[in-house]
Motif scaffolding. Structure first.
Motif, short mmCIF file in Angstrom:
data_model
loop_
_atom_site.label_atom_id
_atom_site.label_comp_id
_atom_site.label_asym_id
_atom_site.label_seq_id
_atom_site.Cartn_x
_atom_site.Cartn_y
_atom_site.Cartn_z
N HIS A 197 0.85 -1.18 0.00
CA HIS A 197 0.00 0.00 0.00
C HIS A 197 0.89 1.23 0.00
N LEU A 198 0.62 2.16 -0.92
CA LEU A 198 1.41 3.40 -1.04
C LEU A 198 2.90 3.11 -1.24
N VAL A 199 3.20 1.99 -1.83
CA VAL A 199 4.55 1.54 -2.18
C VAL A 199 5.38 1.16 -0.95
N ILE A 200 5.28 1.90 0.14
CA ILE A 200 6.20 1.73 1.27
C ILE A 200 5.61 0.96 2.45
N SER A 201 4.33 0.59 2.39
CA SER A 201 3.74 -0.13 3.52
C SER A 201 2.89 -1.29 3.02
N LYS A 202 2.33 -2.02 3.97
CA LYS A 202 1.48 -3.17 3.63
C LYS A 202 0.15 -3.04 4.36
N VAL A 203 -0.89 -3.55 3.73
CA VAL A 203 -2.19 -3.71 4.38
C VAL A 203 -2.42 -5.21 4.53
N ASP A 204 -2.76 -5.61 5.75
CA ASP A 204 -3.09 -7.01 6.02
C ASP A 204 -4.58 -7.13 6.26
N GLY A 205 -5.14 -8.26 5.88
CA GLY A 205 -6.55 -8.49 6.11
C GLY A 205 -6.85 -9.97 6.25
N VAL A 206 -8.04 -10.25 6.76
CA VAL A 206 -8.49 -11.64 6.90
C VAL A 206 -9.92 -11.74 6.41
N PHE A 207 -10.32 -12.96 6.10
CA PHE A 207 -11.71 -13.29 5.86
C PHE A 207 -12.14 -14.15 7.04
N LYS A 208 -13.13 -13.68 7.77
CA LYS A 208 -13.54 -14.34 9.02
C LYS A 208 -14.39 -15.59 8.79
N ASN A 209 -15.17 -15.60 7.72
CA ASN A 209 -16.09 -16.71 7.47
C ASN A 209 -15.67 -17.50 6.24
#
Length: 193
Positions: A38-50
């Motif tokens: 994200h924005l080249v210099i960072s990361k976005v983490d996510g999950v799918f709960k179901n």
């Protein structure tokens, strides 16, 4: 006649008489996770709960296993509600029209001891493509109730543009706000049924 039948049974491979075993993913002890630059210099983490995962196998090393998986797109969670709503929109998953992602395996190939290559069809939105996942088998054990449990780590990279998740903006420096390549990682614990 009985002697002939006995001889056939003795000479037949054991796997020919193995029963098919069904396994289900334990959602409480499993994680479906993704990360994207994200924005080249960072990361976005996510999950799918179901999600729901099923596996069938005859052999103890799972080399003949078939796997099916369904993920509820509405259960996406990146820790930011406005971003989650954007991901559910038509810019990305279009969850209203395509509420589930599905995977159906076509083969599980043993690479080395405990390492596999899982191949199958992944459907996201209105696109189905063959994908390959790296799989690491963690082992099998009995839990306190006597049920068998097996653990796996599964990962791959996907190009989100291949699945019509095409929202695309550039930073002032010209880099992508959200990278097109997404890292998918699943930590799965299956329970024998």
């Amino acid at each position: 006649m009985i002697k002939l039948l006995y001889a056939v049974l003795l000479c037949s491979p054991v796997w020919a008489f193995a029963q098919t075993v069904t396994w289900k993913a334990d959602r409480e002890r499993s994680v479906v996770r993704f990360s994207v630059n994200h924005l080249v210099i960072s990361k976005v983490d996510g999950v799918f709960k179901n999600f729901e995962g099923d596996m069938t196998s005859k052999g103890p090393d799972f080399s003949d296993a078939t796997v099916s998986f369904t993920v509820d797109v509405f259960s996406i969670n990146t820790g930011d509600a406005p971003r989650d709503n954007h991901l559910k929109s038509n810019d990305f998953f279009n969850a209203e029209k395509h509420p589930a992602m599905t995977f159906k395996s076509s083969s599980l190939t043993k690479v080395t001891n405990g390492k596999y290559l899982l191949t199958g069809d992944l459907t996201i939105r209105d696109v189905t493509k063959q994908v390959k996942f790296n799989v690491a088998y963690g082992g099998t054990t009995k839990d306190a109730t006597g049920k068998q449990r097996a653990t796996f780590k599964v990962n791959t990279y996907l190009n989100r543009f291949d699945y019509h998740l095409k929202w695309d903006k550039l930073t002032e420096a010209g880099g992508m706000v959200v990278d097109k390549m997404v890292n998918i990682e699943l930590k799965l614990e299956f329970v024998q049924q």
